[in-house]
Every structure is written in structure tokens, then in C-alpha cells.
Design a protein around this motif. Structure first.
Motif, short mmCIF file in Angstrom:
data_model
loop_
_atom_site.label_atom_id
_atom_site.label_comp_id
_atom_site.label_asym_id
_atom_site.label_seq_id
_atom_site.Cartn_x
_atom_site.Cartn_y
_atom_site.Cartn_z
N PHE A 193 28.82 -8.32 -45.18
CA PHE A 193 28.60 -8.47 -46.62
C PHE A 193 29.29 -9.73 -47.15
O PHE A 193 28.76 -10.44 -47.99
CB PHE A 193 29.13 -7.23 -47.36
CG PHE A 193 29.14 -7.37 -48.85
CD1 PHE A 193 27.96 -7.26 -49.57
CD2 PHE A 193 30.31 -7.64 -49.53
CE1 PHE A 193 27.96 -7.42 -50.95
CE2 PHE A 193 30.32 -7.80 -50.91
CZ PHE A 193 29.15 -7.68 -51.62
N LEU A 200 22.92 -5.78 -48.25
CA LEU A 200 23.58 -5.58 -49.54
C LEU A 200 23.97 -6.92 -50.16
O LEU A 200 23.88 -7.11 -51.36
CB LEU A 200 24.83 -4.71 -49.37
CG LEU A 200 24.57 -3.22 -49.42
CD1 LEU A 200 25.61 -2.45 -48.68
CD2 LEU A 200 24.55 -2.77 -50.87
N ARG A 220 22.68 -8.37 -53.96
CA ARG A 220 23.60 -8.47 -55.11
C ARG A 220 23.09 -9.39 -56.20
O ARG A 220 23.30 -9.14 -57.38
CB ARG A 220 24.98 -8.91 -54.63
CG ARG A 220 24.96 -10.30 -54.02
CD ARG A 220 26.20 -10.58 -53.24
NE ARG A 220 27.37 -10.52 -54.11
CZ ARG A 220 28.59 -10.82 -53.69
NH1 ARG A 220 28.77 -11.18 -52.44
NH2 ARG A 220 29.59 -10.77 -54.50
N MET A 274 20.30 -7.64 -58.45
CA MET A 274 20.64 -6.30 -58.88
C MET A 274 19.87 -5.90 -60.14
O MET A 274 19.37 -4.80 -60.25
CB MET A 274 22.12 -6.30 -59.19
CG MET A 274 22.85 -5.06 -58.81
SD MET A 274 24.45 -5.16 -59.52
CE MET A 274 25.22 -6.37 -58.52
N ARG A 275 19.78 -6.82 -61.08
CA ARG A 275 19.16 -6.51 -62.37
C ARG A 275 17.65 -6.29 -62.23
O ARG A 275 17.08 -5.42 -62.86
CB ARG A 275 19.44 -7.65 -63.35
CG ARG A 275 19.15 -7.31 -64.79
CD ARG A 275 19.35 -8.51 -65.67
NE ARG A 275 20.75 -8.84 -65.90
CZ ARG A 275 21.49 -8.29 -66.88
NH1 ARG A 275 20.97 -7.41 -67.67
NH2 ARG A 275 22.75 -8.64 -67.04
N PRO A 306 17.10 -3.39 -58.19
CA PRO A 306 18.28 -2.62 -57.74
C PRO A 306 18.07 -1.91 -56.41
O PRO A 306 19.02 -1.62 -55.72
CB PRO A 306 18.51 -1.63 -58.89
CG PRO A 306 17.26 -1.62 -59.68
CD PRO A 306 16.63 -2.96 -59.51
N MET A 358 19.77 -3.24 -53.21
CA MET A 358 21.15 -2.92 -52.82
C MET A 358 21.36 -1.41 -52.71
O MET A 358 22.21 -0.95 -51.97
CB MET A 358 22.16 -3.56 -53.77
CG MET A 358 22.05 -3.16 -55.21
SD MET A 358 23.30 -1.96 -55.67
CE MET A 358 22.87 -1.62 -57.36
N PHE A 359 20.54 -0.62 -53.43
CA PHE A 359 20.78 0.82 -53.43
C PHE A 359 20.54 1.46 -52.06
O PHE A 359 21.41 2.16 -51.54
CB PHE A 359 19.90 1.50 -54.49
CG PHE A 359 20.07 2.99 -54.53
CD1 PHE A 359 21.22 3.54 -55.08
CD2 PHE A 359 19.13 3.85 -53.98
CE1 PHE A 359 21.42 4.91 -55.10
CE2 PHE A 359 19.31 5.22 -53.99
CZ PHE A 359 20.47 5.74 -54.55
N GLY A 418 22.86 0.49 -49.00
CA GLY A 418 24.19 1.05 -49.24
C GLY A 418 24.21 2.55 -49.00
O GLY A 418 25.16 3.10 -48.43
N LEU A 419 23.11 3.21 -49.40
CA LEU A 419 23.02 4.65 -49.21
C LEU A 419 23.01 4.97 -47.71
O LEU A 419 23.70 5.89 -47.26
CB LEU A 419 21.74 5.18 -49.88
CG LEU A 419 21.58 6.70 -49.88
CD1 LEU A 419 22.65 7.35 -50.73
CD2 LEU A 419 20.20 7.10 -50.38
#
Lengths: 307, 299
Positions: free
Chosen positions: B237, B253, B257, B260-261, B264, B267-268, B271-272
Motif C-alpha cells: 500500500f 487499495l 485511494r 475514493m469519492r 469507493p 478501495m472497499f 480491503g474487505l
């Protein structure tokens, strides 16, 4: 008193070993430091030679090592290849930002960890215990860069409750939670097992026999004794905080020592990397020493047992 | 499984229980904890998905598609698409091959080096052990992220170097625990007996001391695996590990970043996946340490 003196003297070989390792590792880095310093700018052999002499690179390695140790002790570890500023000045400028983050993270971590650990420890083997420990395990399993981004997305962007950038207190909230969740997970588990241990002690049975209320037993008798062991492990949490700061500062684009370290590594700014590692390890060793000495003051058995 | 139970508690009368029953009993005790079962299930799903990636991933993980840039999850791209229109679901499935394998490789490397050092120091003893353990204490004092970053500086950026870096940061933990386990074990009668019949030091270390620290190693290895997966992903990362277009979860991820806006999901979901992998390993590690670590068992 003897205990304190012995502990203080004891950090000298530790720092010596640590700094020797750092010095050795930096020597292993491939590439000519002069090339890194000049950053691709063409230079004559004479300029390169001068630069080499100015950096002390023409000296034998043993001499450089001794100089390095002396300068590390004095807090003067040369200047950055990139910005040409003294690295100690650069570090001291950024330190407060990281300290704020560490303090915030520690505050969140201890509060949440204490709460989870107490609930679980006072009601062992119930669903409350299971739930609290699951949350604690999730805390240490969550990638902090992921949870940091999720917090930014939910609370910073979608709900817009807190600013995402800036330097005030409100900008510290989300980064502190990010660092704190990880600390909380480990701390909760320590508090839980310490409380369970304390609840099995004779003085608790005495208190129960006297007919004291459950509340009074838990808070006045058990907790007070149960909290000493977890508190002594706070020193170890410092390593967690340092690691957390590196990642969290990166995610939140906060200035600080963590951001500085990653940038210095990517730029191969060796004096800066070296200084950051030297000072972080020194801080870590000294904080652990202080925690140990405080522990000795709180609990006289420690002094007797160790000396 | 059989050796695990007998080795943790040599005094118990498990010799009387048939070997198959012992292994089965261990599995049943392990499965008694619902959290551990969930952990095994989730981890198996992730591993099987990573192995079957070529068959279950609908797209090539590095194939770009300008038309699908940043598209939200839909029937075509189940978990959405990234900046280059690459299918996120396919990248996560393929990414398991990197993230999980890298974590496992890291722990195995740390385990082999660390336990060799630990067995050696514990068995040899004396001045060598005194200096060695002092050095281990010092190394334990380095915050592991800082230590790993320092190693990456020397070796250079890259996924293999990240494995070595995180492994080196974990070596002292294995060395310390194994050393203290060996200190206890080497006082046992059968070690004296082995020495009396003329077994060499190496033979004693390999055939008599090593099998006895296996349960400790299994617990310690599992407990460190979660952290290894997390640390290697963290370094990726930070841009020090897997490089684009490798579908490694930490690197994904990092890609997500900046968007993100707008996207999303970029990255979601990676990461999950990372969280589920680490959480399931930790659930398993917790249960194993309850069953195999005598100190934890008393609680």
C-alpha cells in the motif's frame, strides 16, 4: 534505587547494539551516496571528490562508525540529501504532529480497550465476553489503511461531519480512531485476562464473604489490581503506535515522521532514514525504561523481585 | 494432528488413546468454537478462490477496458471496475494468490530461520546463548514496520523483498519463543538418554528438540500469519511492495485511494478481502493457542 540505576545503565548496551545495526544496514545499501546526493546532476570528478570528503566518506569505516555514534549521541546526524537541511531540525519540526497523533491514538485505544476488556473480564464466558473479544480481534485484524479510508469516505465525504485535511483538533479525530482501533484490540485482551486473574484471588473471596456488592468488588478491589499489568505493557504499544503513525499519516496525508520516513525511503535520502530510525528506536527504548521505572514505583514487589 | 496433542502435554496418558481418535478429538475440540469454524470456512473460501482464479474470474485481472472505467458494481462487473476498467472481482480473486501466498511465505521463512536460531541458542547455551538472546532482545525492540522498511531500503522495492523484510522483522519472535521452549525441553530425561547412547548435537536438536516445539511453532506461526498478511499488504500500500499492475490487495487499495469519492468500491472490496483473510487467520490462531498452549488453556 539500585534497581533504577541498573535499569538506566542497562539501556546503554541496547542503544549501542541498535545503532550499530542501523549503521551496518545503511552501509549495505547499494549505490554511491555521492550519486544519491547529487541526484543525477552531472558533476566533475573534482566536485565528486570534494563532496565525498565533505561527507566524510573518504575515511575508513571504523572511523566513520565512531563518528556516527558520537554524532548520534549529540543529536546531529548530518543533512538531508534532498533538502540539504540538518536532519535533526527536519525531524524536530515534524515530531509534534506525530506526537499529537500518537497521543490521540493512545487515548482512543486505551478508552475503547479498557471498556471492552472490563466488560469481557467481569462477565467471562458469556455472550458479552464473546462479543467484546470478537470486536477486539477485529480491531487487530482491520488493515488500518482500509479503515482510515472508510472513515474518510463515511464521516469526511458522505456525512461531512469532520474535515479531512487541516491541522486542528477536529482533523485529528479520524486519524486517532484509525490508530486507536489497533491499540484497543490488543489492550482489551490484556485487560480481560488480567481481570479474570484478579477475580480469582483470595482477597476477592474475602470481599465477597464480607457481603460487599458485586459493583464494589469489581471496581474497588479487582480493577485496581488488575490494571497494573496491562499498564506496564504500554511501552510495547509504542511500537504499535509508531507503525500505526507511518500508515495513518500516509492515508490522511498528514505531515509527520511517518510520512517523512516513507518519502525518505522512496527518495533514498539515507541520512534522513538513518536519523529517523536512530531516534525512533531511542524514543522506544527510553519510553519503555520510563514505564518500567514507574511500574517499580507503583508496585514495590517488582523492585524486590528484579534486584 | 496426533503429534500436536501428544507433544504439548507429554505427561498426559494419551498414549492409551488410539491415534486416530486423538486426531479426531482434537478436530472436535477445535470445532467446538463457532468463531474458529467460521475462520476456517472463510479462509478456505479465499484460498480455493485464489487457486481456482483462472476458472472463476470472469475477466483477465490486468485486462483494461476504457468503456468500463470506474463503473459501479453491476451485472457485468460484480464489484465494479477500476480506473483502467479492470474488473475488481477478478483482481481480488487473482490477488489472493499474491496476498495470501506472500503472507504464508513470510511466516514460513521467519519460522524456519527463527526456530533454527532458537533451537541452536537454547541447546548450546553458555556465552553464545547469552550474547544471542541479548541481540534478539534488541531486535525485538525495533518497531517491526520500521525494521521492515529499513530492510526494503537495502534490498529495494518489490514483493519478494517485502517478504524477506517482514520475515526478518518476525525472526526474533520465533527465535525467542523457541529458545525458551528448548531450554525446558532439553532437561528432559529422554534428551539425556539420547546423549547417553551417543547421539550427536545436531541429531538431538533435529530429532528430539524440534518435534517438541512443533505445537508452539504452529500456534506462533498462525498468530503471526495474520500480521504477516497485514504487514506485507501495508508495504505494498505504501508503494514499497507489489508494483502495478499486480492485483495485490494492498496495492489495489493504493490505486483506490485517489478515486475514493467517485469509485469507493475500488478501495472497499480489496480491503474487505484483506480484513476477512486476516480476521479468519486470527480466529483460527486464537482457538489453536487455546487448545495447544498450556498456559492459555488454564484460563
Amino acid at each position: 534505587m539500585h534497581y533504577a540505576i541498573r535499569r538506566i545503565l542497562g539501556i546503554i548496551p541496547v542503544l549501542f547494539f541498535t545503532w550499530t545495526i542501523v549503521f551496518g544496514v545503511i552501509q549495505l545499501i547499494p549505490g554511491d551516496p555521492v550519486n544519491l546526493m547529487l541526484a543525477g546532476v552531472p558533476a566533475s570528478a573534482e566536485v565528486r571528490e570534494n563532496e565525498r570528503r565533505r561527507l566524510g566518506l573518504d575515511r575508513p569505516i571504523i572511523e566513520r562508525y565512531v563518528t556516527f555514534l558520537g554524532r548520534a549521541l549529540r543529536g546531529d546526524l548530518g543533512e538531508s540529501y534532498r533538502s540539504r537541511q540538518p536532519v535533526s531540525k527536519m525531524i524536530s519540526e515534524q515530531a509534534s504532529s506525530t506526537l499529537q497523533l500518537a497521543a490521540g491514538g493512545l487515548a482512543v485505544g486505551l478508552t475503547v480497550g479498557l471498556l471492552l476488556g472490563m466488560l469481557a473480564g467481569l462477565m467471562p464466558n458469556t455472550w458479552v465476553d464473546t462479543l467484546c473479544m470478537l470486536v477486539a480481534l477485529a480491531g487487530v485484524s482491520l488493515p488500518s489503511f482500509w479503515i482510515g479510508m472508510m472513515l474518510i469516505y463515511v464521516f469526511g465525504m458522505t456525512l461531512a461531519w469532520v474535515p479531512i485535511v487541516g491541522s486542528g483538533f477536529s482533523a485529528l479525530i479520524l486519524p486517532s480512531i484509525t490508530v486507536g482501533l489497533f491499540v484497543a484490540g490488543g489492550f482489551a485482551r490484556l485487560v480481560r485476562s488480567s481481570i479474570i486473574d484478579a477475580m480469582g484471588q483470595d482477597y476477592i473471596r474475602t470481599a465477597r464473604a464480607k457481603g460487599l456488592s458485586r459493583f464494589s468488588i469489581a471496581f474497588k478491589h479487582a480493577l485496581r489490581n488488575a490494571l497494573i499489568p496491562p499498564v506496564t505493557l504500554l511501552g510495547i504499544q509504542i511500537a504499535v503506535l509508531i507503525g500505526g503513525a507511518v500508515v495513518t499519516e500516509n492515508v490522511f496525508a498528514r505531515p509527520g515522521l511517518g510520512t517523512m520516513l516513507v518519502e525518505a525511503v522512496l527518495n533514498k535520502d539515507l541520512p534522513l532514514v538513518q536519523a529517523l530510525v536512530v531516534y525512533t528506536t531511542a524514543a522506544y527504548v527510553i519510553i519503555n525504561l520510563v514505564v518500567d521505572l514507574l511500574y517499580g514505583l507503583i508496585d514495590p514487589r517488582v523492585q524486590a523481585g528484579r534486584s | 494432528m496426533e503429534t500436536i496433542v501428544s507433544a504439548t502435554n507429554p505427561q498426559a496418558n494419551i498414549a492409551e488413546i488410539p491415534r486416530s481418535a486423538r486426531g479426531w478429538q482434537f478436530v472436535r475440540r477445535f470445532a467446538h468454537h463457532p468463531g474458529a469454524l467460521v475462520g476456517v470456512f472463510v479462509l478456505l473460501v479465499l484460498i480455493v478462490a485464489a487457486i481456482l482464479a483462472p476458472y472463476i474470474a470472469p475477466f483477465d485481472p490486468t485486462e483494461t477496458d476504457v468503456g468500463a472505467r470506474l463503473s459501479a458494481p453491476d451485472a457485468m462487473h460484480w464489484l465494479g471496475a477500476d480506473l483502467h476498467g479492470r474488473d475488481i472481482y477478478s483482481r481480488i480473486v487473482w490477488g489472493g494468490r499474491y496476498s495470501l501466498a506472500v503472507g504464508i511465505a513470510t511466516v514460513l521463512l521467519a519460522l524456519v530461520i527463527g526456530s533454527s536460531i532458537g533451537i541452536f541458542l537454547g541447546y548450546v547455551g553458555g556465552r553464545v546463548d547469552a550474547i544471542g538472546s541479548r541481540l534478539i532482545d534488541v531486535l525485538l525492540g525495533f518497531p517491526s514496520v520500521v525494521m521492515a522498511i529499513l530492510v526494503v531500503v537495502v534490498l529495494g522495492v518489490g514483493l519478494v523483498n517485502v517478504v524477506i523484510a517482514v520475515a526478518i522483522a518476525q525472526v526474533p519472535r520465533f527465535a525467542r519463543v523457541v529458545r525458551s521452549a528448548v531450554l525446558v525441553t532439553k532437561e528432559q530425561l529422554y534428551v539425556d538418554a539420547a546423549r547417553a547412547i551417543g547421539a550427536s548435537g545436531w541429531r538431538i536438536m533435529a530429532r528430539h528438540l524440534l518435534p517438541n516445539v512443533v505445537p508452539t511453532l504452529i500456534v506462533l506461526g498462525t498468530l503471526n500469519l495474520g500480521e504477516a498478511i497485514l504487514s506485507t499488504a501495508t508495504l505494498s500500500f505504501l508503494g514499497l511492495g507489489a508494483q502495478p499492475p499486480t492485483p495485490e490487495w494492498g496495492a489495489m487499495l493504493n490505486d483506490g485511494r485517489d478515486y475514493m469519492r467517485y469509485a469507493p468500491w475500488m478501495m472497499f472490496f480489496p480491503g474487505l478481502a484483506l480484513f476477512l483473510a486476516v480476521m479468519s487467520v486470527n480466529l483460527i490462531g486464537d482457538r489453536l493457542s487455546q487448545l495447544l498452549d498450556p498456559r492459555a488453556r488454564q484460563r
